[in-house]
Design an enzyme around this catalytic site. Structure first.
Site, PDB file in Angstrom:
ATOM      1  N   GLU A 115      65.993  23.604   6.139  1.00 19.93           N
ATOM      2  CA  GLU A 115      66.056  22.407   5.333  1.00 19.93           C
ATOM      3  C   GLU A 115      66.039  22.470   3.943  1.00 19.93           C
ATOM      4  O   GLU A 115      66.205  21.860   3.088  1.00 19.93           O
ATOM      5  CB  GLU A 115      64.970  21.497   5.796  1.00 19.93           C
ATOM      6  N   SER A 122      37.435 -12.603  53.282  1.00 17.70           N
ATOM      7  CA  SER A 122      36.716 -11.720  54.195  1.00 17.70           C
ATOM      8  C   SER A 122      36.248 -10.507  53.519  1.00 17.70           C
ATOM      9  O   SER A 122      35.200  -9.800  54.084  1.00 17.70           O
ATOM     10  CB  SER A 122      37.327 -11.481  55.476  1.00 17.70           C
TER      11      SER A 122
END
Length: 727
Positions: free
Chosen positions: A151, A426
């Site tokens: 780069e 339950s």
């Protein structure tokens, strides 16, 4: 204009460059001699952490196995209590537990060893940018060399703008007749990414160049590189932008940056030019060509030997299956968010905190697999829009190991695990039976309970007539069988005999907010609402021998400087009688062996699992709470619109739990008999009623505080007669 840009650059660089998300880690696996951790558990953990299996470990992140022995080189990691270096260790196992831990080479033994936790993701996932900050000095030198070679090869020689690079790019583009090369330096790219938009104009390019000159003048090359390496854009994951090489490494390879091969580092550098264009999953050949170009530039610059270059370009891309940084456990992260706000003063997103959690990656993954496998099958019976929630907690510590908030585990929507208040049906019953068993002078597992038609009057004179699920009546049934079979009428009779106030007091001790419980007989059948997390808390207290541990998902919070802002040490306190809890859990084992959960016993008969099914009025909600030696697991199913789903606890949630626990490989639930609990024999008449007898056919444990039952009967009658007559 110059002063304004100068001030913008200075404020950014000398303040906080980025809003850093909180990084979230799973629980750490702690090994020590005698710990109930199996060989398979450690191997699975290393696989989850993406350790690489080899013949002989030579590098960090490698492991090897032999019979009941695992050798690996543990990664260095900054744990919540400080940094630890890499360790080359060998762990030996004695079947179901750790036998010995020692250092390879020196054979020096360790009393304890922690394996680094799995990175789960970022908490503030809605931020536009995601990154893990890693200082330049901790990044691989080949990666930095590759970046500069590709780069900005004059990076260390220009002042932020390179006229030579601009001229070179101009000539290359002129020859090609299109833009094939850019002239921006790394410093210019950083200025654009930090301060400017992607607008294509001369004015934007001028500001970019001017700011690059300011940055280069004010800050060192190392400071600029540090910022660039952590700012560079490398991918898009949904709404999240992946920035920085440290997170990019995790996104593409699932590995720490320090463990990437040079070809993998080169791919990351190659992606800088265009993450979308070179997307390696979508365009693998294009990405490979770009990677190989970076490798060639490294070789041309003397950063890579030709032989290494030739090896590197022959390697496949070796990506992980799919890049992702978004929350994979949105329900669990929702719980974390609540605990973080409650326990860390002045908490604000973007501080870059490190969050250590109690999540078990194995439990979480297998719970999600079970949901994905079972829900589509059940929808064929229950209809579409079936939803679920799963909460998994450590049986003893209360640490939350996993959480699923809906039928789509990865979907960040309504979190039913912590926000859905649904009728519990339950699953309330064990609390009622425990309240009774805390009174051993009145009740035992053998107490006969009335099972005949029953009508009770409410506070306003209205009649309430509960019925058993099968609409049958049996006259009388033993208490343990009423719990195992989940009979309603005996449960109501038992609860009324104990007293509503006593039942509510017991539930509060178990961890339920008493304000959630209506003081009405219907509460004895679960006609009130709790969340799956609240149900899990109730059962954790029962399953641990009566010791309540507050459920928690957050273990520790550490800031950027290593300061511990919060730490939770697992703790428990006696809440209800150990003996009554033990007897209740024994009764819940009977649910699995001969009651409503017996489907589970057909699959795992030797695991001695305990559980309880639950179904609310008109089948709107169905539940199963399962207990093995390791975890308490709560599963809820229903619909968000509260319509019936035509499922019971046995036909719905129990099936999901069964799928999960088979994947998880249960730890047998071996209960240590507490003091003053003894076995006693009972005769059973044709109607099923029990009566004490030394020669009975049925044996049940009894809490006998005074020890009188020990005097009343001989446990082994045959042995007694052999001794008496000297056979």
């Amino acid at each position: 204009m110059g002063n304004s840009l100068n001030q913008t650059v200075t404020e950014k660089f000398e303040g906080q460059l980025w809003q850093l998300p909180s990084v979230v880690y799973a629980r750490e696996l702690t090994l020590q001699p005698g710990a109930l951790i199996r060989y398979e558990d450690l191997v699975n953990e290393l696989e989850v952490l993406k350790y690489r299996k080899v013949n002989t470990p030579q590098k960090i992140g490698e492991y090897a196995t032999s019979r009941l022995k695992v050798e690996f080189i543990r990664r260095p990691f900054e744990f919540k209590d400080g940094a630890q270096e890499e360790r080359h260790v060998v762990v030996e196992f004695d079947y179901s537990k750790v036998k010995r831990i020692y250092e390879s080479g020196t054979k020096r033994e360790f009393g304890i060893l922690s394996v680094e936790p799995k990175l789960l993701g970022m908490l503030e996932a809605r931020a536009e940018e995601q990154r893990i900050y890693l200082p330049k000095d901790e990044m691989p030198q080949p990666l930095i060399a590759a970046l500069i070679a590709t780069e900005d090869k004059d990076f260390y020689h220009h002042d932020g703008v390179s006229p030579v690079a601009i001229a070179r790019a101009f000539v290359a583009n002129l020859k090609a007749g299109r833009t094939v090369q850019g002239g921006s330096t790394l410093t210019q790219q950083l200025a654009k990414n930090l301060f400017l938009t992607s607008e294509r104009s001369l004015w934007r390019k001028f500001k970019e160049a001017y700011m690059a000159l300011i940055i280069d003048y004010r800050y060192s090359k190392d400071q600029i590189l540090d910022a660039y390496l952590n700012q560079v854009y490398l991918a898009q994951s949904g709404a999240d932008a992946v920035h920085g090489f440290a997170l990019g490494s995790r996104f593409y390879f699932g590995l720490p940056l320090s463990e990437l091969r040079v070809d993998q580092q080169a791919l990351l550098v190659g992606l800088v030019k265009g993450p979308s264009y070179y997307n390696p999953w979508r365009y693998p050949e294009r990405a490979k060509r770009r990677r190989d170009l970076v490798l060639r530039l490294m070789m041309d610059n003397g950063e890579l030997e030709e032989v290494d270059y030739q090896l590197a370009i022959k390697r496949p891309l070796d990506l992980q299956e799919k890049g992702q940084i978004a929350n994979r456990q949105p329900a669990y992260f929702g719980q974390l968010q609540r605990e973080l706000k409650a326990n860390v003063d002045n908490y604000q997103p973007g501080q870059g905190l490190r969050l250590f959690t109690t999540l078990d990656p194995d439990s979480q993954a297998k719970a999600e697999q079970a949901v994905r496998q079972v829900i589509p099958t059940l929808e064929k019976k229950a209809g579409n829009e079936l939803e679920t929630a799963v909460v998994i907690a450590d049986r003893m510590s209360g640490e939350i190991r996993a959480m699923v908030g809906g039928s789509r585990p990865g979907y960040d929507g309504f979190n039913r695990a912590i926000d859905a208040k649904r009728q519990i049906g339950s699953v309330v019953k064990p609390a009622i039976y425990l309240a009774a068993l805390e009174q051993p002078g009145r009740f035992s597992l053998a107490t006969n309970l009335q099972d005949r038609p029953l009508t009770l009057k409410g506070q306003k004179g209205e009649n309430w007539t509960p019925r058993n699920y099968d609409r049958q009546y049996r006259g009388e049934v033993p208490l343990y069988l009423a719990l195992a079979k989940s009979y309603n009428i005996p449960t109501v009779n038992l609860g009324m005999a104990v007293g509503l106030d006593q039942v509510i007091d017991t539930m509060e001790k178990l961890g339920v907010d008493r304000n959630e419980i209506p003081k009405l007989p219907s509460m004895l059948l679960g006609a009130f609402t709790l969340t799956p997390v609240e149900v899990t808390q109730m059962y954790q207290t029962i399953a641990s021998g009566g010791r309540k541990s507050e459920l928690t998902a957050l273990s520790a919070v550490v800031d950027n400087d290593g300061n511990v802002l919060y730490q939770n040490w697992p703790k428990s306190a006696p809440a209800v009688s150990e003996q009554a809890s033990w007897l209740t859990l024994y009764g819940m084992q009977k649910v699995v062996t001969l009651g409503t959960g017996r489907y589970l016993n057909s699959l795992l008969p030797s695991s001695r699992l305990a559980g309880k099914t639950g179904t609310s009025d008109k089948g709107r909600d169905s539940w199963y709470v399962g207990v093995d030696g390791r975890e308490v697991v709560t599963v809820w199913m229903g619909r968000d619109d509260n319509k019936s789903v035509k499922l019971t606890g046995s036909s719905g949630p129990l099936r999901l739990y069964a799928d999960y626990i088979q994947r998880r490989d249960p730890e047998p639930l071996l209960l240590r008999t507490p003091p003053q609990v003894v076995d006693f024999n009972y005769n059973q008449d044709p109607r099923g009623r029990l009566a004490q007898s030394c020669l009975g056919q049925t044996q049940l444990p009894v809490w006998d505080p005074n020890g009188t039952l020990k005097k009343g009967c001989v446990k082994n009658v045959e042995t007694f007669f052999k001794r008496l007559f000297k056979w």
